[in-house]
Design a protein around this motif. Structure first.
Motif, PDB file in Angstrom:
ATOM      1  N   SER A 119       6.685  61.791  59.941  1.00 34.12           N
ATOM      2  CA  SER A 119       6.296  60.497  59.370  1.00 34.12           C
ATOM      3  C   SER A 119       4.924  60.073  59.882  1.00 34.12           C
ATOM      4  O   SER A 119       4.280  59.204  59.302  1.00 34.12           O
ATOM      5  N   ASP A 120       4.488  60.707  60.972  1.00 35.98           N
ATOM      6  CA  ASP A 120       3.178  60.391  61.536  1.00 35.98           C
ATOM      7  C   ASP A 120       2.076  61.210  60.881  1.00 35.98           C
ATOM      8  O   ASP A 120       1.021  60.688  60.538  1.00 35.98           O
ATOM      9  N   ALA A 130      14.621  71.646  51.046  1.00 39.29           N
ATOM     10  CA  ALA A 130      15.678  71.819  50.040  1.00 39.29           C
ATOM     11  C   ALA A 130      16.345  70.487  49.701  1.00 39.29           C
ATOM     12  O   ALA A 130      16.769  70.268  48.567  1.00 39.29           O
ATOM     13  N   GLU A 131      16.424  69.603  50.680  1.00 35.28           N
ATOM     14  CA  GLU A 131      17.032  68.284  50.457  1.00 35.28           C
ATOM     15  C   GLU A 131      16.066  67.292  49.826  1.00 35.28           C
ATOM     16  O   GLU A 131      16.437  66.159  49.542  1.00 35.28           O
ATOM     17  N   GLY A 132      14.824  67.715  49.628  1.00 31.89           N
ATOM     18  CA  GLY A 132      13.839  66.826  49.024  1.00 31.89           C
ATOM     19  C   GLY A 132      13.264  65.800  49.978  1.00 31.89           C
ATOM     20  O   GLY A 132      12.651  64.824  49.550  1.00 31.89           O
ATOM     21  N   LEU A 133      13.436  66.010  51.284  1.00 36.56           N
ATOM     22  CA  LEU A 133      12.919  65.066  52.266  1.00 36.56           C
ATOM     23  C   LEU A 133      11.505  65.433  52.727  1.00 36.56           C
ATOM     24  O   LEU A 133      10.772  64.580  53.228  1.00 36.56           O
ATOM     25  N   ALA A 134      11.155  66.697  52.576  1.00 36.53           N
ATOM     26  CA  ALA A 134       9.822  67.169  52.968  1.00 36.53           C
ATOM     27  C   ALA A 134       9.359  68.191  51.936  1.00 36.53           C
ATOM     28  O   ALA A 134      10.174  68.770  51.223  1.00 36.53           O
ATOM     29  N   ALA A 136      11.488  60.160  49.704  1.00 35.05           N
ATOM     30  CA  ALA A 136      12.879  60.187  50.182  1.00 35.05           C
ATOM     31  C   ALA A 136      12.907  60.430  51.689  1.00 35.05           C
ATOM     32  O   ALA A 136      13.727  59.845  52.406  1.00 35.05           O
ATOM     33  N   GLY A 137      12.008  61.261  52.181  1.00 37.71           N
ATOM     34  CA  GLY A 137      11.921  61.518  53.613  1.00 37.71           C
ATOM     35  C   GLY A 137      11.500  60.282  54.376  1.00 37.71           C
ATOM     36  O   GLY A 137      12.033  59.981  55.449  1.00 37.71           O
ATOM     37  N   ARG A 138      10.570  59.538  53.825  1.00 41.41           N
ATOM     38  CA  ARG A 138      10.132  58.288  54.485  1.00 41.41           C
ATOM     39  C   ARG A 138      11.267  57.268  54.525  1.00 41.41           C
ATOM     40  O   ARG A 138      11.426  56.553  55.506  1.00 41.41           O
ATOM     41  N   ARG A 139      12.053  57.232  53.460  1.00 36.35           N
ATOM     42  CA  ARG A 139      13.216  56.322  53.465  1.00 36.35           C
ATOM     43  C   ARG A 139      14.230  56.775  54.512  1.00 36.35           C
ATOM     44  O   ARG A 139      14.836  55.953  55.190  1.00 36.35           O
TER      45      ARG A 139
END
Length: 141
Positions: A23-24, A60-64, A77-80
C-alpha cells in the motif's frame, strides 16, 4: 511505528504485512523480503517459498497486479483490503511529521542511549563527545 509483533506470527500475518507494504509502494518479491527483514530489525526474514506464492495468490484474488517491471502493486480491491487490517492505520516508519513526534523520537532515543551507556559502556564510549555536542544544541532550544 510498524505492525505489532504478533502480526508476524502466522502465514496470515505475512499476507497482511505484504498488503500493508504494497500500500506504500510497488515492490517485487526480493524487495518485500528485505522490507519485512528491515521492519522487524532482522527478527524475521520470510523465505522466497512464502513470499512469491503469496504474491501470486494476491494477484489471483485481484488484490494486486504484477507490473511490467516485475513489481506488484495493489488494485483498488487490495487497497480496500488493507483498510480492513486492524493495525493498518499505524503510521509508517520514517521521519517524524511534526515537532511533537520529533520530541517523542528524541526522548525514546535518549532513553535508549542511556540504557546502552549503563549496560554496554564500551559501545557508547566512541560516541560520547558527539552525544555531548548534540545535548548542548538541544539545551539551546
Amino acid at each position: 511505528m510498524a505492525p505489532p509483533p504478533w502480526a508476524f506470527i502466522s502465514r496470515r500475518g505475512l499476507r497482511e504485512v505484504v498488503l500493508w507494504l504494497l500500500s506504500d509502494k510497488p515492490m517485487n518479491g526480493a524487495e518485500v523480503i528485505r522490507a519485512v527483514e528491515e521492519l522487524t530489525w532482522g527478527f524475521w526474514k520470510p523465505s522466497p517459498g512464502s513470499v512469491y506464492p503469496l504474491l501470486k495468490q494476491l494477484e489471483a484474488e485481484g488484490l494486486a497486479k504484477r507490473r511490467e517491471d516485475g513489481r506488484y502493486e495493489l488494485t483498488e480491491a487490495g487497497r480496500r483490503a488493507v483498510k480492513l487490517i486492524p493495525w493498518a492505520k499505524i503510521p509508517r516508519p520514517g521521519a517524524p511529521r511534526n515537532i511533537e513526534e520529533v520530541v517523542e523520537e528524541l526522548e525514546s532515543w535518549s532513553m535508549y542511549l542511556a540504557d546502552v551507556a549503563t549496560t554496554e559502556p564500551d559501545r557508547i564510549a566512541p560516541y560520547r563527545e558527539r552525544i555531548r555536542k548534540i545535548a548542548e544544541i538541544l539545551q539551546k532550544v
